[in-house]
Structure formats: structure tokens, C-alpha cells
Design a protein around this motif. Sequence first.
Motif, mmCIF file in Angstrom:
data_model
loop_
_atom_site.group_PDB
_atom_site.id
_atom_site.type_symbol
_atom_site.label_atom_id
_atom_site.label_comp_id
_atom_site.label_asym_id
_atom_site.label_seq_id
_atom_site.Cartn_x
_atom_site.Cartn_y
_atom_site.Cartn_z
ATOM 1 N N LEU A 80 69.620 -22.246 49.811
ATOM 2 C CA LEU A 80 70.740 -22.938 49.159
ATOM 3 C C LEU A 80 70.357 -23.390 47.758
ATOM 4 O O LEU A 80 69.198 -23.702 47.482
ATOM 5 N N GLU A 81 71.367 -23.468 46.928
ATOM 6 C CA GLU A 81 71.171 -24.037 45.589
ATOM 7 C C GLU A 81 71.983 -25.313 45.538
ATOM 8 O O GLU A 81 73.219 -25.264 45.561
ATOM 9 N N LEU A 82 71.282 -26.431 45.512
ATOM 10 C CA LEU A 82 71.965 -27.732 45.622
ATOM 11 C C LEU A 82 71.383 -28.714 44.618
ATOM 12 O O LEU A 82 70.254 -28.552 44.142
ATOM 13 N N TRP B 100 68.694 -29.633 39.718
ATOM 14 C CA TRP B 100 69.192 -28.504 40.521
ATOM 15 C C TRP B 100 68.015 -27.934 41.300
ATOM 16 O O TRP B 100 66.976 -27.662 40.712
ATOM 17 N N THR B 101 68.172 -27.756 42.593
ATOM 18 C CA THR B 101 67.054 -27.221 43.379
ATOM 19 C C THR B 101 67.515 -26.032 44.197
ATOM 20 O O THR B 101 68.694 -25.862 44.471
ATOM 21 N N ARG B 102 66.496 -25.282 44.548
ATOM 22 C CA ARG B 102 66.768 -24.211 45.490
ATOM 23 C C ARG B 102 65.902 -24.515 46.699
ATOM 24 O O ARG B 102 64.703 -24.780 46.550
ATOM 25 N N ILE C 238 65.326 -25.594 39.833
ATOM 26 C CA ILE C 238 65.991 -24.485 39.102
ATOM 27 C C ILE C 238 66.937 -25.025 38.028
ATOM 28 O O ILE C 238 67.841 -24.333 37.568
ATOM 29 N N THR C 239 66.670 -26.278 37.608
ATOM 30 C CA THR C 239 67.560 -26.892 36.603
ATOM 31 C C THR C 239 67.663 -26.031 35.338
ATOM 32 O O THR C 239 68.755 -25.786 34.832
#
Length: 773
Positions: free
Chosen positions: A206-208, A219-221, A243-244
Motif C-alpha cells: 500500500l501507498e499511504l 508518504w510511505t509504502r 516515498i515522499t
Amino acid sequence: MEERNLLSEDLSTGYWIWDMKGDTPFDDPGLLAQLGYPSDALLNQPFSAGKLVDEDRIKFHEKISEHIAAKGSKPFVQEVRFRFPDKIKYFMFTGGITKLDALNQPKLMNGIFMDTTPRKELHRDFLVMKDFLDKTNEVARVGGWELDMATEKVTWSPVTKKIFGVGMDYVPVRGSASTFFKEGKDRDTLVAAFHDAVGKNIPYDLELQIVNAQGKEVWTRTIGQPEFENGVCVRLYGVFQDITERKKHEEEALMKKDLMEKFISSAPVSIAMFDTNMNYIAASQIWMASYNIDVNSIIGKSHFEVFSEIPDEWRDYLKRCLNGESFTKEKDHFVRRDGKEEWIRWDIRPWYESADKIGGVIMFTELITDRVLAQQELIKAKEEAEEAVIAKSRFLSVMSHEIRTPMNAVIGFTEILLENPREDQLESLRPLKFSADNLMVIINDILSLSKLEEGMVSFEEVPFSPAELVQNIYLSNKQFAITKKIGLNVSADTMADVKVLGDPVRLGQIIINLVNNAIKFTKQGAVTITLKKVDDKPDTTSVYFEVSDTGIGIPDDKQDYIFEIFTQASSSTTRHFGGTGLGLAICKRLVELMGGNIKVRSKMGEGSAFSFVLKMKKVEAEAPVVKAEPKQVFQGDAMSLKGVSLLIAEDNPLNVLLLKKYLAQWGVECEVAENGQMAIDMMRNLIFDIVLMDLQMPEMDGYEATKAIRELNGDYYKTVPIIALTASMIDDIKQKTAEAGMNDCVGKPFNYIDLYDKITYYVQKSRGLLAAG
Ligand code: ADP
């Protein structure tokens, strides 16, 4: 092979590399050897067959596919079980695609692997896991985490801790992570995925967004991988990544793409935007209209599907464009599916998602079919018009030529009748002569003009004296002025010794025309020809020519028009003065071709003056000057050529009759040959003083006959004067007659003075009298 061991000295970790060929990376004996297979176990092909646990092979493929589908953006993580001779061994593989081929297809994968068997054997040795995750982090810059379901122990790698913004001494517990996820959608998604993983063995990726311990939005994965034993989840482990930066780039790229899409959709030109697969992202209204398509039906569709007719050449350009090249074509051609031919102007260039990543192609096109067709029409029309002008000129020149021959007879017989007219005929004969002369002038003018239009006029460059030329014109027009009871003057004082290079015949034609007009349109007073040096340079002289009169004048509003063809100042001119309105048109063109510009000054009732300046090359005073042919003063007295024998080679009986009448008056004895062959035959038997040779005759024409005569044996045949009779313009045939061996030409209709002069000159010359006298 050595490279693979860079990460570790022992065999428990290593580096794997796969060129994406074959089933899995495990067909590579090198890799299998690294995993620890003894060399004798590698002898059987295929290497991996039977060694890899089947379920894991399937899973490995699934994971690879997912990784590829995500275009390599997700790191690849997969634990694989291998059958060794004595036991099953666990290996954790992680890594990713590191190279794409030209078609954006994955070409190379690499990463690290780790022998996780000891961990399994030591019943979840967390330190091993931690070690592994730390190493993973080194390569992929991701954090790792693990949750032991039995002990509820949670392990976070240092990177994971860093992402969550907690200190290295932080001890996570079950549920710690979820509290960092942004309240609402993000946290709910994570919690649901967690439950599915531990409850249903469903992994997640997920990317949350999280809000870390420092309150910073990140932003993280997060990837979660459950591990089940006997239907129960015993362990959940995974990867965690900040993943920002990527998200920021993605958002920027999206915004950029969005802007471009908006711009393209509303651009007032025919333009479309495509992704790297040449699928439509956007297209302008004009694009749709140009190609008759509906925007909703093409977005997402391949360009090649929408236009199946696209030629290979264009496909090739597009392929190269996707690799970074740009192309423009100002005029290209294609055929629509329905067979319609179209012309197009186009431009294609790549657009970039980021500085080094091509997002697709932007294509601009403009249908220029209408323009090209109109241009082609114009060119065709121009060519047709040019052809028409040439055809018209040819027609006129042929017609005038044909008319000149019968006119010869009309004028000639009228003149003969006028010599000794019956009183009652005189009234009709004078207008007949006037009309015939006028008609002849018209025919000659048309011939000159059609030649000027066809561009067939060439100018000579011979030395001559302008003053002498004007003097001759004066002499030949004096009689005309006297009959009209007006004066004719020449003023050429500054020009007495000036000799120049030029075309005296054409220049004479211009001045004669102007003088004729001047005399024609003057009732009292005088006509004056003026010649002046206006600019004298070492090599050139500019001469001013003017013909002025005290005649009727030309209205102001007509002064520009009189130089056009068939234009006269007044509609009554022809009635009163004759003429056709061609003379000045010819003069203007001739003067222009000689580098000058003819002008008129005129006042109604007071007179007119036509003038032009020509710049001409100077000639040394001593240089030989072309003199007019020696002319005998006309002495057409009865029987003055008595004793001269002459052969007429001419097929037209009217012309023969006319010639014979003149010749008889002068006492010339003549024989007639109706064609060239007859002329030769007669000359074999008879001696003539002179031959008049028509050029166009049946059987054998004048050129051939003359050549044949000149080839006969004997001096007589080489020297007997042969004069051409022609209805063509003398200038046009001069060279050809000379080449055939003729001495001179006389035009038809006959100017009997000229004819008399020439017969006299050549007879006297061949009899040696000229030299003596
Ligand atoms: P043409 O003399 O055969 O009619 P031109 O082209 O020589 O044709 O002259 C065109 C017209 O210009 C004449 O018809 C006449 O109206 C006018 N024009 C030419 N020369 C003179 C002149 N010297 N005086 C008055 N009018 C002239």
C-alpha cells in the motif's frame, strides 16, 4: 561470480543478477552454486528443476509479474524454498528491475539473497531477520519490520524507526505502527489490509500517508507478507519505505501532464498527446474535427488503432520520437482509409515526465490539402496561360506570315495599276493602296509583338554611330514630311563622333516608329529628332533620344495607356490616321529590353515629345563601323536594266506575274522555274546574271536548291548572285540563307525600290562595274 559475494564473505548472503531470460534466475548454475549446491548436483539439466519447491516457483512468478506490472517501482521480496540433498533450505530474495530495453520492457533484475534457513532452524531468530532487513535497507533504502504472532514481538529496522520519526531505542509493540497512519482513509486501509493478511493470508502493498512522531506528513509504502503454518498466521513481515520524494515528483508530473492535457484539449490547432504506448491522452477539438472523430472514443485508444492506415514510415518516426528525437515535415502526403488523398504538415516531439523520462509524444498536424490543391491549380493555370500566350503568338506569327504572301500580290498589282491608272479607277485605287499598306504595317507589328512576347528577340552588339542612324531615318522620312507640309529636323550636335555598341536595326525601328507617329499626328509645324549625350563615362555613354512634334497632343488621362497594345488615344484615331495601337507597345518593350524606359510629355493641341535614355558601351573612334549596305539611288527608269538575264524560282503565279511586270519595265529578261529542282535543271543549260529564289517551294525549297547549285562544277555556279525571296522577317532568315550560299534577301511584298537596287548592285558587282566605278 565474484561480484555476487561482495556483500558477504560467507555463503549465507549473496548478490543475484538475472537477465530475465529463461524461467527463473535459478537456472543459472553459478547462482545455484552460490546457494550452496555441490557441483555434482548441478550436472543435470535444467538446473533448477526439482530443486525449487513448486509452490514457491509459482509464487516467485506471481511476485515477478506484480513487480513488472508496477514497472519496477515496488521492490521485489520473496522467500524461496530449495530442496538440497539432505534438507529444505530457505532463501530470501530481494531486489528489483534495474534495466529496461528500448521498448520499456524489463531487461535486468538484481538484488541480494540471504540464506534464512538458520533463522528457521533456530525458530525465528529475530536477530537474523534484523540483519537481513538491515542489509535489504542498504540496497533498496527501505526499512523492514516483523511481527511474531505468537509472542506479539514487533521488530523495526533502523530505517523503519527513522521513517516513523522515533528514536533508535524505541520499542514498538503490536499496534504501534497503525497509530502513525493518518487518521481516516489511510489508517482504515492499513488496518483492513492487516486483518486480511493475518486472517486470510493475503499479502498487501500500500501507498499511504503517515504523520510521524515529529508531526511530519510522510508518504510511505508498506508491504506486508504473512506466513502461515497449519492454517494459522505465525508471522507477518514486510518492507517500509519513505516515498515522499517520489510522490512529490509523481504529483508534479501529474500536474504537468494535467496542464498539458488541458492546453492540448483547448489548443486552437490540430494537436494530440500520447503516452509511451501511443495511446491518446488528449486531443484538441480541431484534431477531432480534422479527422472526423469523437474525443470520447479515442482517449486511451492506440493511435494505430484509430488510424490503421498510418504508413510504416510514420510509425518509424514515432518510434524514434519515443526515444527522444523530434521531426517536422512541411509537406507530406497520405491516403485516407476511404482512398482520399491528403496533404499534411506535421511536427512530432517527445514530452517529458521528468528531466530524463519521456512520457510520450505530442503531435501537431495541419491538413494543407486545400492549400496544396489550390497551389497546384494555380501552377496549372499559370502553365496553361503561358501555353496560351505562346500558342497565340505562334498562331499570329503563322497567320501574318501566310497573309504576307497574298498581300504581296495585292500591293504589287495596286502599285502597277497606279502607275498608269484609268481616271475612273483612281478613286478606288488610292484607298486600296492605303488600306493594303496599312494592313501590311499591322501584320508586321503583330509579328514583332508576338516575337517580343515569346521572348524570341535577341539584340545584336555591333559598333554603329547613332547620329548616322538618325540621319538615315531623317532622309527616308523627309519626303513624308514634305508631302504633309511640315518640317523635319535633326539636332545631334554633341553626338557627331560618338560610336557605340548596340543594335542599330532595333533602335532604328523604335525611332522610325516615333517619327512616323509624329508626322502622322502633326498638321502644321515640325517634327524634331534630338540626340544628346547626357552622361559620359570612360567606357559608356548615356544617350538621350527624343522625337517631338507640334501636333494634336495626347490627353493627360490617356498618356499612360497609349503604350498598351491595341490602344489609341481616341476611338476616332484609326478612322483619321490609320494604325492599330501596336507601334508604341512594341517601342516600349524594345526600349525596356535595351535597358531604358520610354516616356511621353504632351499637351493637347500643342504637341508631344517621346523620349528615352540608353546607356551604351563606347567604341574607339577608329573601330570599323557597320555601314548601311551600299544603296543605289533608285533609277527605275524604263529599260535601265536592259540586257540583264534573270531566273525567277517561285511557285506562286501571282508573285511571278508581279515580278515579271516590274522586270519587264526595267528591261530585264527572265525565265521562270516553279520549284528548286527545275531551277537547277535550267541553270545547267542557261547562263543568268542573277537568280531570285523563293524559299518555300514544293518538291525542293530554295535553301536546298541554292546548296545544290553552289555544289555544281564551275565558277559560274559558285559566284552567280542568288537573292532569296521571302515572306518571313528578313532578320529571322538572314543567317540560314547565308549558310545556304545566298547573297541577299528581298522581302515579300516586294519593295520594288529595294528589288531594283539589289538587282542593280549585284549585276554591276558581278560584271565588275562596281569595282571600276
Ligand atoms: P497607332 O499609331 O498605330 O495607332 P501607336 O501605339 O503607335 O499606335 O500609338 C498609339 C496611340 O497613341 C495613337 O493611336 C495615338 O492616339 C497616340 N499617339 C502616338 N503618337 C502620337 C503623337 N506623336 N501625337 C499624338 N498622339 C500620338
